[in-house]
Design a protein around this motif. Sequence first.
Motif, PDB file in Angstrom:
ATOM      1  N   ASN A   1       0.815  -1.219   0.000  1.00  0.00           N
ATOM      2  CA  ASN A   1       0.000   0.000   0.000  1.00  0.00           C
ATOM      3  C   ASN A   1       0.849   1.270   0.000  1.00  0.00           C
ATOM      4  N   CYS A   2       2.029   1.194   0.627  1.00  0.00           N
ATOM      5  CA  CYS A   2       2.879   2.384   0.728  1.00  0.00           C
ATOM      6  C   CYS A   2       3.769   2.566  -0.491  1.00  0.00           C
ATOM      7  N   VAL A   3       4.011   1.516  -1.240  1.00  0.00           N
ATOM      8  CA  VAL A   3       4.997   1.601  -2.319  1.00  0.00           C
ATOM      9  C   VAL A   3       4.479   1.048  -3.653  1.00  0.00           C
ATOM     10  N   ASP A   4       4.294  -0.254  -3.717  1.00  0.00           N
ATOM     11  CA  ASP A   4       4.045  -0.921  -5.013  1.00  0.00           C
ATOM     12  C   ASP A   4       2.849  -0.361  -5.768  1.00  0.00           C
ATOM     13  N   ARG A   5       1.786  -0.092  -5.017  1.00  0.00           N
ATOM     14  CA  ARG A   5       0.577   0.303  -5.754  1.00  0.00           C
ATOM     15  C   ARG A   5       0.751   1.645  -6.459  1.00  0.00           C
ATOM     16  N   HIS A   6       1.631   2.495  -5.940  1.00  0.00           N
ATOM     17  CA  HIS A   6       1.881   3.766  -6.634  1.00  0.00           C
ATOM     18  C   HIS A   6       2.657   3.514  -7.926  1.00  0.00           C
ATOM     19  N   VAL A   7       3.568   2.536  -7.864  1.00  0.00           N
ATOM     20  CA  VAL A   7       4.334   2.187  -9.060  1.00  0.00           C
ATOM     21  C   VAL A   7       3.385   1.573 -10.098  1.00  0.00           C
ATOM     22  N   GLU A   8       2.535   0.670  -9.622  1.00  0.00           N
ATOM     23  CA  GLU A   8       1.566   0.038 -10.538  1.00  0.00           C
ATOM     24  C   GLU A   8       0.647   1.068 -11.191  1.00  0.00           C
ATOM     25  N   ALA A   9       0.389   2.147 -10.470  1.00  0.00           N
ATOM     26  CA  ALA A   9      -0.511   3.173 -11.007  1.00  0.00           C
ATOM     27  C   ALA A   9       0.230   4.147 -11.920  1.00  0.00           C
ATOM     28  N   GLY A  10       1.488   3.834 -12.246  1.00  0.00           N
ATOM     29  CA  GLY A  10       2.230   4.665 -13.186  1.00  0.00           C
ATOM     30  C   GLY A  10       2.954   5.842 -12.546  1.00  0.00           C
ATOM     31  N   ARG A  11       3.069   5.828 -11.217  1.00  0.00           N
ATOM     32  CA  ARG A  11       3.759   6.933 -10.548  1.00  0.00           C
ATOM     33  C   ARG A  11       5.128   6.515 -10.004  1.00  0.00           C
ATOM     34  N   GLY A  12       5.733   5.515 -10.652  1.00  0.00           N
ATOM     35  CA  GLY A  12       7.035   5.022 -10.191  1.00  0.00           C
ATOM     36  C   GLY A  12       8.138   6.068 -10.249  1.00  0.00           C
ATOM     37  N   ASP A  13       8.000   7.042 -11.146  1.00  0.00           N
ATOM     38  CA  ASP A  13       9.050   8.057 -11.268  1.00  0.00           C
ATOM     39  C   ASP A  13       8.898   9.200 -10.275  1.00  0.00           C
ATOM     40  N   LYS A  14       7.821   9.192  -9.547  1.00  0.00           N
ATOM     41  CA  LYS A  14       7.631  10.266  -8.562  1.00  0.00           C
ATOM     42  C   LYS A  14       8.633  10.088  -7.417  1.00  0.00           C
ATOM     43  N   VAL A  15       9.179  11.204  -6.961  1.00  0.00           N
ATOM     44  CA  VAL A  15      10.141  11.126  -5.859  1.00  0.00           C
ATOM     45  C   VAL A  15       9.391  10.810  -4.566  1.00  0.00           C
ATOM     46  N   ALA A  16       9.834   9.765  -3.882  1.00  0.00           N
ATOM     47  CA  ALA A  16       9.275   9.455  -2.562  1.00  0.00           C
ATOM     48  C   ALA A  16      10.013  10.277  -1.509  1.00  0.00           C
ATOM     49  N   PHE A  17      11.340  10.289  -1.618  1.00  0.00           N
ATOM     50  CA  PHE A  17      12.144  11.034  -0.640  1.00  0.00           C
ATOM     51  C   PHE A  17      13.219  11.864  -1.319  1.00  0.00           C
ATOM     52  N   HIS A  18      13.251  13.144  -0.938  1.00  0.00           N
ATOM     53  CA  HIS A  18      14.449  13.935  -1.165  1.00  0.00           C
ATOM     54  C   HIS A  18      15.256  13.723   0.112  1.00  0.00           C
ATOM     55  N   PHE A  19      16.256  12.870   0.048  1.00  0.00           N
ATOM     56  CA  PHE A  19      17.054  12.644   1.254  1.00  0.00           C
ATOM     57  C   PHE A  19      18.130  13.717   1.362  1.00  0.00           C
ATOM     58  N   VAL A  20      18.194  14.359   2.518  1.00  0.00           N
ATOM     59  CA  VAL A  20      19.212  15.371   2.782  1.00  0.00           C
ATOM     60  C   VAL A  20      20.040  14.872   3.960  1.00  0.00           C
ATOM     61  N   GLY A  21      21.281  14.485   3.672  1.00  0.00           N
ATOM     62  CA  GLY A  21      22.155  13.972   4.733  1.00  0.00           C
ATOM     63  C   GLY A  21      22.684  15.096   5.590  1.00  0.00           C
ATOM     64  N   GLU A  22      23.276  14.729   6.690  1.00  0.00           N
ATOM     65  CA  GLU A  22      23.877  15.762   7.540  1.00  0.00           C
ATOM     66  C   GLU A  22      25.067  16.420   6.850  1.00  0.00           C
ATOM     67  N   PRO A  23      25.969  15.641   6.218  1.00  0.00           N
ATOM     68  CA  PRO A  23      27.048  16.332   5.496  1.00  0.00           C
ATOM     69  C   PRO A  23      26.431  17.103   4.327  1.00  0.00           C
ATOM     70  N   VAL A  24      26.767  18.386   4.229  1.00  0.00           N
ATOM     71  CA  VAL A  24      26.205  19.216   3.163  1.00  0.00           C
ATOM     72  C   VAL A  24      26.569  18.574   1.820  1.00  0.00           C
ATOM     73  N   ASP A  25      25.668  18.613   0.880  1.00  0.00           N
ATOM     74  CA  ASP A  25      25.842  18.010  -0.453  1.00  0.00           C
ATOM     75  C   ASP A  25      25.615  16.508  -0.476  1.00  0.00           C
ATOM     76  N   ASP A  26      25.388  15.902   0.660  1.00  0.00           N
ATOM     77  CA  ASP A  26      25.067  14.475   0.666  1.00  0.00           C
ATOM     78  C   ASP A  26      23.554  14.352   0.510  1.00  0.00           C
ATOM     79  N   THR A  27      23.103  14.521  -0.729  1.00  0.00           N
ATOM     80  CA  THR A  27      21.659  14.441  -0.952  1.00  0.00           C
ATOM     81  C   THR A  27      21.397  13.380  -2.019  1.00  0.00           C
ATOM     82  N   ARG A  28      20.235  12.766  -1.937  1.00  0.00           N
ATOM     83  CA  ARG A  28      19.866  11.847  -3.020  1.00  0.00           C
ATOM     84  C   ARG A  28      18.356  11.727  -3.073  1.00  0.00           C
TER      85      ARG A  28
END
Length: 658
Positions: free
Chosen positions: A82-109
Amino acid sequence: MSDETLSNLLKEDRRFEPPAELAANANVTAEAYDAAAADPEAFWAEQAGRLTWATPWDRVLNWDDPPFAKWFEGGRLNAAYNCVDRHVEAGRGDKVAFHFVGEPVDDTRDITYAELQDLVCQAANTLIDLGVQTGDRVAIYMPMIPEAVVAMLACARIGAPHTVVFGGFSSDALASRLEDCQAKVVVTADGGYRRGAPSALKPAVDEARVKAAGLGHTVEKVLVVRRTGQDLGADSWDDAVDVWWHESVDRASTEHAHEAFDAEHPLYVMYTSGTTGKPKGILHTTGGYLTGAAYTHWAVFDIKPDDVFWCTADIGWVTGHSYIVYGPLANGVTQVLYEGTPDSPEKGRWWQIIEQQGVTILYTAPTAIRSFMKQGREIPDRHDLSSLRLLGSVGEPINPEAYVWYRHVIGGDRTPVVDTWWQTETGQILISPLPGVTAGKPGSAMVPIPGISAAVVDEEGREVAKGGGGYLVLTKPWPAMLRTIWGDDERYKETYWARFEKLGYYFAGDGAKLDDDGDLWVLGRVDDVMNVSGHRLSTTEIESALVSHPKVAEAAVVGAQDEDTGQAVCAFVILRDEAGDGGADIVEELRAHVRKEIGPIAKPRQIMIVPELPKTRSGKIMRRLLRDVAENREVGDVTTLADSSVMDLISSGVSGGR
Ligand code: 6R9
């Protein structure tokens, strides 16, 4: 509590109407309240329809054996699907789930929903390889990194209840939790970053494993993410037990066929401290919990497809569970996940993140807001915060001044503030304004959300009239409610249901007041209510009076024993940076201010100006420790403090006096 109780209600007449555009497009309108009240079960059944069920339920609520509830009986679903797969199945797999911002500056993904799906499947396959079966418990002791979320979802995917333990907790705290829920596997990291430096976690797991063994419990495997790459010491690796994440999860298959579990299958155990004795393992199950988390996230935060949601809580707190992992992901939104502290490497870090990531909704705690007030508005003012459209608060009563500052300085007076009341036990927000409906009142959590029945009652359980104060209770079950305390049904009944047993009310442990409009003010834990010369005073009210003084950033009030008055008001105050040392008469000035704001009875006997206050990781002030200082006792157990050195600072540096 009688009516005379807490009679010094804050006189708050500021009101903030919902912005017209938000109201016109709001997810929830005023009609929802009546519709839900007319038939709460039908209402919650409709909300459960937000989820994807493998098998529909036969019965919405089984309350035949209170206080043991079963929601959506007979239904089956998988929370991770419910939290993951069904969004991919609905064609939203390319949507960003997380903008991860690490503590070290520039450590983002950025991690998309499709990437998240692969990661969760890989971790699920690894857990299975490590011997985890449906029903086994898995402990998670990690920094705020994406792998923590992945580990939680992998557990949910295979039906292994997780128990997340704060990375800041000691090995003793971890060991007792491992033993209490008999965790088979621990997921951890070599370390995490804290204020620019690596801080080790794995050694605490090693210690906890030895301590748990001493209590008769064996942890079989430890799965370790390499986050900092720090040296863990020669004998910190046991090949029979320890497994690197990058050597297992990264190599595992991204295919995993999920299975649907019973709606009442345990999803997680979250430990929360009790007033006495060992921590309580609060048990949440699958269908009702996910329904409650998803609905409230959508309704209270008025979630739209393009929102960028940022809940600043740690994943080791229930707020991280419901409003970083389960609610937002069930709703398929994009979020910010931030590893670090608000002020590292510089004080404006949060505002920089909001600007860079285009955050539209910020959900944080009053303690953070007050610390920003202390630093002054110049810091947020350096950033463009115009992407924000809604602000939330949780964890403690928000002082009216902090609310107004938050709305004005951070929200540019455009954004409603939703003050959300709930608990680890409730699993979901229960009392809160709705941003498109409610005219906000600084300091009040307002009214129960649609589908929830709460009341303020006296000692006998009678509802108090408007203007009265008493105990906050929930009069009907709700879907995300706790099901029991792990392994201790008796303690569950005793703690939450015995107080108003005949009426069948859930006792929240908070004191509250109804104002003349019938809106609710949560006044803090009932044990935070003082009795001064026979008058009941709430710590919250006096704290808010102190915070309304321009020189004060933060205040904590406790009742200390007093020969004359029974209890006396003792206040610990942090001044705003711009106030310097506050001037020679600061203590008298503040005492006079409280007298003016509330009345002579509330005037503190003692005010101590301090540099810091003792807080838990979730930002709650540990008044028990301040009471020790106020009563000149040795300071008690500090193991759940976010920073255990704070008490030394306070004990050695208290100034001010009678
Ligand atoms: C979510 C969370 C629960 C206790 C709760 C109350 C206090 C939380 C509040 C609030 C006033 C709010 N609390 N939100 N008090 N207004 N908006 O905080 O869970 O850590 O279990 O704490 O926090 O005292 O009983 P938890």
